[in-house]
Design a protein around this motif. Structure first.
Motif, PDB file in Angstrom:
ATOM      1  N   LEU A  20       0.837  -1.190   0.000  1.00  0.00           N
ATOM      2  CA  LEU A  20       0.000   0.000   0.000  1.00  0.00           C
ATOM      3  C   LEU A  20       0.875   1.244   0.000  1.00  0.00           C
ATOM      4  CD1 LEU A  20      -2.696  -0.962   2.662  1.00  0.00           C
ATOM      5  CD2 LEU A  20      -2.610  -1.527   0.218  1.00  0.00           C
ATOM      6  N   SER A  21       0.382   2.267  -0.671  1.00  0.00           N
ATOM      7  CA  SER A  21       1.065   3.561  -0.687  1.00  0.00           C
ATOM      8  C   SER A  21       0.100   4.637  -0.212  1.00  0.00           C
ATOM      9  CB  SER A  21       1.549   3.909  -2.101  1.00  0.00           C
ATOM     10  OG  SER A  21       2.449   2.945  -2.592  1.00  0.00           O
ATOM     11  N   SER A  71       7.231   1.978   5.956  1.00  0.00           N
ATOM     12  CA  SER A  71       8.408   2.768   5.591  1.00  0.00           C
ATOM     13  C   SER A  71       7.934   4.089   4.992  1.00  0.00           C
ATOM     14  CB  SER A  71       9.289   2.013   4.597  1.00  0.00           C
ATOM     15  OG  SER A  71       8.583   1.749   3.391  1.00  0.00           O
ATOM     16  N   ARG A  72       8.861   5.016   4.841  1.00  0.00           N
ATOM     17  CA  ARG A  72       8.496   6.311   4.274  1.00  0.00           C
ATOM     18  C   ARG A  72       9.591   6.812   3.358  1.00  0.00           C
ATOM     19  NH1 ARG A  72       7.264   9.918   9.189  1.00  0.00           N
ATOM     20  NH2 ARG A  72       6.962  11.532   7.582  1.00  0.00           N
ATOM     21  N   ASP A  73       9.182   7.589   2.358  1.00  0.00           N
ATOM     22  CA  ASP A  73      10.113   8.246   1.451  1.00  0.00           C
ATOM     23  C   ASP A  73       9.765   9.727   1.483  1.00  0.00           C
ATOM     24  OD1 ASP A  73      11.508   9.331  -0.681  1.00  0.00           O
ATOM     25  OD2 ASP A  73      11.225   7.592  -1.961  1.00  0.00           O
ATOM     26  N   ASN A  74      10.532  10.493   2.227  1.00  0.00           N
ATOM     27  CA  ASN A  74      10.215  11.914   2.390  1.00  0.00           C
ATOM     28  C   ASN A  74      10.375  12.697   1.090  1.00  0.00           C
ATOM     29  OD1 ASN A  74       9.574  11.554   5.084  1.00  0.00           O
ATOM     30  ND2 ASN A  74      11.603  12.160   5.813  1.00  0.00           N
ATOM     31  N   ASN A  77       7.089  12.216  -0.441  1.00  0.00           N
ATOM     32  CA  ASN A  77       5.937  12.495   0.429  1.00  0.00           C
ATOM     33  C   ASN A  77       5.007  11.287   0.516  1.00  0.00           C
ATOM     34  OD1 ASN A  77       6.949  15.031   0.794  1.00  0.00           O
ATOM     35  ND2 ASN A  77       5.306  16.102  -0.263  1.00  0.00           N
ATOM     36  N   THR A  78       5.589  10.132   0.651  1.00  0.00           N
ATOM     37  CA  THR A  78       4.818   8.896   0.600  1.00  0.00           C
ATOM     38  C   THR A  78       5.221   7.956   1.731  1.00  0.00           C
ATOM     39  OG1 THR A  78       4.594   9.066  -1.804  1.00  0.00           O
ATOM     40  CG2 THR A  78       4.201   6.909  -0.837  1.00  0.00           C
ATOM     41  N   VAL A  79       4.216   7.313   2.295  1.00  0.00           N
ATOM     42  CA  VAL A  79       4.437   6.251   3.279  1.00  0.00           C
ATOM     43  C   VAL A  79       3.905   4.955   2.683  1.00  0.00           C
ATOM     44  CG1 VAL A  79       2.254   6.663   4.497  1.00  0.00           C
ATOM     45  CG2 VAL A  79       4.173   5.573   5.691  1.00  0.00           C
ATOM     46  N   TYR A  80       4.591   3.867   2.988  1.00  0.00           N
ATOM     47  CA  TYR A  80       4.243   2.565   2.426  1.00  0.00           C
ATOM     48  C   TYR A  80       3.907   1.566   3.524  1.00  0.00           C
ATOM     49  CZ  TYR A  80       6.766   4.619  -1.521  1.00  0.00           C
ATOM     50  OH  TYR A  80       7.196   5.453  -2.519  1.00  0.00           O
TER      51      TYR A  80
END
Length: 128
Positions: A20-21, A71-74, A77-80
């Protein structure tokens, strides 16, 4: 105003995987605590996982430990939420949540009251 949009849900067989994103816009994503919750039909919304913003510590419900990874990728701007070894009891609508208050020391990551923005949800169905 922060907006959260989930994607990646669907139908999967037991034992399968989904990712999921949750894409955030309209705020300072890098300073938000982010969480995932789920709600099965006829049941209350429950905590699944959370990740803080300062040291990327993660927190999980006992029911998903060892199977799910947040997890997150700043930069995006996305959390998984990576979900492996899915079970029929994981079937639910999954919601992304954000806590926009920077101060988060001692909060209860599992409480929906700690979060002030929510996505619309994405359906995950696991068949047996």
């Amino acid at each position: 105003q922060v907006q959260l949009v989930e994607s990646g849900g669907g139908l999967v067989q037991a034992g399968g995987s989904l990712r999921l994103s949750c894409a955030a816009s309209g705020g300072t994503f890098s300073s938000y605590v982010m969480g995932w919750f789920r709600q099965a039909p006829g049941k209350e919304r429950k905590f699944v996982a959370a990740i803080n913003w300062w040291d990327l510590s993660t927190y999980y419900a006992d029911s998903v430990k060892g199977r799910f990874t947040i997890s997150r990728d700043n930069a995006k701007n996305t959390v998984y939420l990576q979900m492996n070894s899915l079970k029929p009891e994981d079937t639910a609508v999954y919601y992304c949540a954000a806590r926009s208050k920077i101060y988060a020391y001692g909060i209860d990551y599992s409480s929906s009251n700690e979060y002030d923005y929510w996505g619309q949800g994405t359906q995950v169905t696991v068949s047996s």
